[in-house]
Design a protein around this motif. Sequence first.
Motif, PDB file in Angstrom:
ATOM      1  N   MET A 137       0.834  -1.209   0.000  1.00 35.48           N
ATOM      2  CA  MET A 137       0.000   0.000   0.000  1.00 35.48           C
ATOM      3  C   MET A 137       0.864   1.251   0.000  1.00 35.48           C
ATOM      4  O   MET A 137       0.564   2.230  -0.676  1.00 35.48           O
ATOM      5  CB  MET A 137      -0.923   0.018   1.223  1.00 35.48           C
ATOM      6  N   ARG A 151      -7.938 -14.457  -0.924  1.00 37.20           N
ATOM      7  CA  ARG A 151      -7.236 -14.081  -2.158  1.00 37.20           C
ATOM      8  C   ARG A 151      -7.338 -15.152  -3.237  1.00 37.20           C
ATOM      9  O   ARG A 151      -6.840 -14.967  -4.345  1.00 37.20           O
ATOM     10  CB  ARG A 151      -5.759 -13.834  -1.853  1.00 37.20           C
ATOM     11  N   LEU A 168      -2.117 -12.673 -11.198  1.00 38.68           N
ATOM     12  CA  LEU A 168      -2.224 -11.649 -10.172  1.00 38.68           C
ATOM     13  C   LEU A 168      -3.239 -12.043  -9.109  1.00 38.68           C
ATOM     14  O   LEU A 168      -4.400 -12.296  -9.423  1.00 38.68           O
ATOM     15  CB  LEU A 168      -2.636 -10.322 -10.803  1.00 38.68           C
ATOM     16  N   LEU A 169      -2.801 -12.081  -7.875  1.00 41.09           N
ATOM     17  CA  LEU A 169      -3.735 -12.330  -6.781  1.00 41.09           C
ATOM     18  C   LEU A 169      -4.370 -11.008  -6.400  1.00 41.09           C
ATOM     19  O   LEU A 169      -3.740  -9.963  -6.470  1.00 41.09           O
ATOM     20  CB  LEU A 169      -2.982 -12.882  -5.574  1.00 41.09           C
ATOM     21  N   LYS A 170      -5.608 -11.075  -5.971  1.00 40.71           N
ATOM     22  CA  LYS A 170      -6.214  -9.828  -5.521  1.00 40.71           C
ATOM     23  C   LYS A 170      -5.849  -9.597  -4.052  1.00 40.71           C
ATOM     24  O   LYS A 170      -5.588 -10.534  -3.301  1.00 40.71           O
ATOM     25  CB  LYS A 170      -7.732  -9.876  -5.694  1.00 40.71           C
ATOM     26  N   GLY A 171      -5.835  -8.366  -3.677  1.00 43.09           N
ATOM     27  CA  GLY A 171      -5.701  -8.013  -2.257  1.00 43.09           C
ATOM     28  C   GLY A 171      -4.321  -8.235  -1.664  1.00 43.09           C
ATOM     29  O   GLY A 171      -3.360  -8.562  -2.338  1.00 43.09           O
ATOM     30  N   ALA A 174       4.146  -8.478  -8.166  1.00 41.44           N
ATOM     31  CA  ALA A 174       3.438  -8.633  -9.436  1.00 41.44           C
ATOM     32  C   ALA A 174       2.334  -7.593  -9.562  1.00 41.44           C
ATOM     33  O   ALA A 174       2.141  -6.996 -10.631  1.00 41.44           O
ATOM     34  CB  ALA A 174       2.867 -10.051  -9.537  1.00 41.44           C
ATOM     35  N   GLN A 175       1.641  -7.332  -8.454  1.00 42.38           N
ATOM     36  CA  GLN A 175       0.565  -6.326  -8.492  1.00 42.38           C
ATOM     37  C   GLN A 175       1.109  -4.933  -8.805  1.00 42.38           C
ATOM     38  O   GLN A 175       0.546  -4.213  -9.633  1.00 42.38           O
ATOM     39  CB  GLN A 175      -0.159  -6.268  -7.142  1.00 42.38           C
ATOM     40  N   THR A 195       4.069 -11.875  -4.505  1.00 46.67           N
ATOM     41  CA  THR A 195       2.751 -11.689  -5.104  1.00 46.67           C
ATOM     42  C   THR A 195       2.380 -10.208  -5.156  1.00 46.67           C
ATOM     43  O   THR A 195       1.677  -9.768  -6.051  1.00 46.67           O
ATOM     44  CB  THR A 195       1.666 -12.467  -4.328  1.00 46.67           C
ATOM     45  N   ILE A 196       2.882  -9.421  -4.200  1.00 48.06           N
ATOM     46  CA  ILE A 196       2.617  -7.989  -4.189  1.00 48.06           C
ATOM     47  C   ILE A 196       3.435  -7.310  -5.297  1.00 48.06           C
ATOM     48  O   ILE A 196       2.985  -6.371  -5.949  1.00 48.06           O
ATOM     49  CB  ILE A 196       2.961  -7.379  -2.810  1.00 48.06           C
TER      50      ILE A 196
END
Lengths: 342, 294, 337, 318
Positions: A173, C295, C275-278, A205-206, A202-203
């Motif tokens: 965030m 997720r 892509l995973l959410k959250g 990638a976001q 995983t973050i």
Amino acid sequence: MNGVLKVVDHNRPGGALLSLENLRTHLFTSKGVVKAVDGVSFEIKAHEIMGLVGESGSGKTMTGLSIMRLLPSPPARIVDGRILFNGEDLTKMPDDEIRKIRGSKISMVFQDPLTSLNPLIRVGKQVSEVIQIHSGLPSEPALGKAIEILEQVGIPEAGTVASQYPFELSGGMRQRVMIAMAVASRPELLIADEPTTNLDTTIQAQVLSLLRQIRDSQGTSILLITHNLGIVAWICDRVAVLYAGRLAEIGPTNAVLRNPSHPYTQALLRSVPRTDSERGKLETIPGEVPRLTRLPINDCHFHPRCPHAKSVCQSEQPDLIQIGKDHFASCFIYSKDWERTK
Amino acid sequence: MFSREPKLVEDSESARPLRYEVLAILSRDRIALVALLVVIAATVVALLAPYIAPFDPTQQQLAGSLKGPSSIHLLGQDELGRDLLSRLMYGARVSLLVGASVVGVSLLIGVFLGALAGYYGGKVDSAIMRIVDVFLSFPGIILAVGAVAVVGPGLENVIIALILINWPGYTRVMRGETLRVKENVYVLASRGMGASDSWIMRKHIIPSAISPVVVLATIGFGWAVLAEAGLSFLGLGVQPPAPSWGGMVSEGLEYVLIAPLMALFPGLTIAITVWAFNMLGDGLRDALDPSLRI
Amino acid sequence: MTEPLLEAVDLSKIFPVRKGLVFKKTVAEIKAVNHVSFTIGRNETVALVGESGSGKTTIARMVGRLLRPTSGRVLFDGSDAWKLKGDELKNMRRKIGFVFQDPFASLNPRMRVRDVVSEPLAIHHLMTKKEREERVRDLLVRVGLSKDDATKFPHQFSGGQLQRIAIARALALEPSLIIADEPVSSLDVSAQAKIMNLMHQIQQDLGISYLMISHDLGVVRHVSHAVFVLYLGTIAEVAPADEFFQRTLHPYSKALLSAVLVPDPEVLQKRPPQLLKGEIPSPLNLPQGCKFNTRCPFMQPKCKEEEPPLAPTDSPEHTTACFYWEPIEKGEIVPRF
Amino acid sequence: MSEERYSISRYLLVRLLLLIPTFLGVSVIAFLIMKLTPGDPLISVIGFGGSQNSVTAAALRAELGLGQPLYIQYLLFVWRILQGNLGNSIAQQVPVLTLIGQALPNTLLLISVAMTFAVAIGIPVGILAGVKRNRATDQAVRVGSILAASLPDYWLGIMLLILFAFYLRLFPVGGNIGPTSVVLPALTLGIGLAGLLIRLTRSSMLDQIHENYIRTARAKGLSEWVVIRRHALRNAILPVITVIGLQVGYLLAGDFFVEYVYAWPGIGRLVVSAILVKDYPVVQGFLLLAATAYVLINLTVDLLYTAIDPRIRFQGRE
């Protein structure tokens, strides 16, 4: 030398948004002069994501800070070269003019979002501050716009988050807040310095996908500074590889990663641990990254670690040589008389 | 934390044993070097006073009462005709003795208790820190004046009183540093090898936590010199006719309108000496210890 | 099969969250590790994989007897590590070495390399001073440094070289297990490869076992025999390494694997990262049921109510904690992104 | 919001409760410091006052419980304090509270003028030195500020007195006889304080100016002045506030050298002369006052911190 092309071609129409010409940024320390960036030239076109890769000490962050004119001074100083942004030389620009460009036309996202945000100011205020200075909006509407932008970068419940402090947010965030600050004035160029280094996989990638979205929706050019070739492979259109302050190779991502031409790029790619390979030993690059204070001027800095090195590599600095379409490497191997050289 | 770019200063000074750091700092910081020379000079004068002082500091020469500087008495004479320079030289013995013993003992107590409190935490910590809190909640110098007044004036009592008000500060700084240092991964690594608490304290905690305490000690030395002079000024320190800097200012006060130099010189001596210790501490602190900024 | 070197049995760790300045009372719990079991065989590398909050470092510290488990046992060479005392404990300490993530932090900057590497020998009062110096030199050479480095200080080395020193220190007592917590994640790519090769070589030469903690599946691919995937303190999937990288069953493992970016644009184009959410939920406020349900693109109603147990699959030694691994694999449940 | 207010009042309550052990310790020391005095305090009192007869002395003895065992004396002492009775000055036969009440305004006046001077000089100069680190300005400020903090204040007081009061005749020589009386003593105190604040502000600024978030602020395009004022200063000022607070507590009597030299009728002079004549009810009263002031100032500083730094506010809530 024959067959050598200059990368930078100012006369090309529809040319670069930003072009670095022979940039030299040196650090003047008590231990000697560190040639952090030593004659780097490349350009970034409109709407493209350009990767700048290298290991510790390759000079990639110093390149980014040079463009922003945010070098820690002392000890760092641009000693030579030009940085042309829309045709204007940033290195010559007076302080108050560069300030108008910073945060509005060129902005930067830093590596560690926790320490890069002011711990004592609510994040909404930190985003609206940049809007206020560049658009002259009063604080109320600027805050409203900030919340809008926080939403756009994928922060849920942006209104609530805006009234929180950085330490209350997760790493992902916080980095979105940093990105919101950077894109708030719709910059033409976004410099992202290792934006995902301390984030979870995983973050990461976001966040990367967010950067790509920003390019796609706003047409922002991005200079993505990273040490991770996987990131380059995924979102960069072109990539420049730095070694010890100099450009080793530059070209379209596909060309550089699938057909690496500089021996350093080749070795670097082979030493990346990959999930799609086998258990066992990796190839490595012999030797260590050189100490930047003790580098000779006229050589290829990679020669002590290079399997192909000849005596010319110790006495001359290679120019960039064209390998393919838009693809250049600075290695004597590609010079015409390599076979005959000693 | 795990920056992949090189640090701007390649070899960070704080990554070496203390003595290397001190040398490195002094080699760059000219003013701190000057301060060090002042400290060394003061120490030499104090040690060699009986040999280099031109006169006996207590020898009266009433004919020279309140005489200004002359070629024989370089700084002049006091109301009893005693040589001011000689008295200042002997006074240095008192000041530096007080400084060294106050700092030395406070440092020992502070390092020991602070490391204990910080390392073990819990009840040990609470107990030690409550006592520290109590001591810190008085204005220190008043406590010292009170303590000396209770046990009577004199050099030993001044030293004891100053230790009494000094050790809590060292303890607090050492505790803070210990709390910080004990989180280091190398402490965890040492425990993983099977190291005992006492090993970890001796080999890791104390050597790593000591530098801000050393900075504090340097500044504390100046403070102790100043405090001793203050107590002597009030007549609570070394008793006349033995010379002390604070006492000399006090004596000078009486004749300040006739012979202002009599108060001026000892005051300047105190100021320069204290300045040198503070300057040295400041030089060390700038490089050694970002955590201690008071 | 021979007796395993180390067995972690039903390990759990709960950190209490205390409030109050005077009378501290526990107001919440962080369940950092929930009922985790695994074994490490001799000459074998077991990898614990997960993101922040997965509990991997907590597990490593409990196994290495640096942090007391709330429940569960650690059997080292057949004896309960947390019950050992005196000489037996010292003996166990000698058999387990540690390598930490950041070598700049794990080596005392005020000690010479010589003292760093011989510290374990000194702690256990082994050898004379001269023998120790000899041993330090041997160890430095073994990890690829020079004998002359013994008198230098840590700040004179690069990160990769420092990690070699840390490995030399871990080897000083001839351990049978090295617990390596993210040993290469703070290093440059080229240094990473060298350290991984060194660890590999040491395993071959000395028959050491590794417990390898990592978030980087690329690194794990190159060194490990077995992979344990952790999510929020719970095991999501266990498989032999070769099988894991061929066929992952748990949706989290799949996402994690796909988020590792291979430096090859064509591969990424064919198989873009999923892509995973959250965000990763806070360990203070764990989701009900399956911890991944917030997720998971394959989430079903049952996942919110029941926590799936770690259960065997159709393949030996491959277990996963997902109710629906089979229908997911067959494509019967479609992902929602 | 209400939760926040609730937790802050709770935090205050807990902090106040934590003061109890500190006060116990303080009272023990306040009690002991004079109890350990060799000899009979009344002798010095009678010698000092010269007017007391043996009846008064006996009454005093009874009031202070001087014949009782030590712990009874201590309990009597605490009991009297709890009733708000700090006793009478032995030397002056006046309630201690009255003496303190007369002296306190003078000291507060002196401290506040000195502190205003120190803040007005110290903070701007400290910021300047921090921003221009290692240039000539900085080095000059460094030498000067440390010297200012190293001067013995009684000596500085004497020198200023000679110069400004005797030779230049700009200010009165001593006492509190008019508005200009406070100038010299306040200047004497203020010079040392200013030196301290300069050092502190400078290093605190230096700490902040190298933080990453300052780089971010510059990257936004803010001017250097705005970066310093809006971002660096706010973070840098916290330790300065702490020290200002602690100094005020310290100066409540720590200014006695200055009060002595200038014959300023403040707390410091009152206490030191009380110590010298072993007038221990005054000393005890002062010690309790000083400790109370110290903890209250600490508490205020802590509350200021929580107002400025959200990280602490939220820890407090935890």
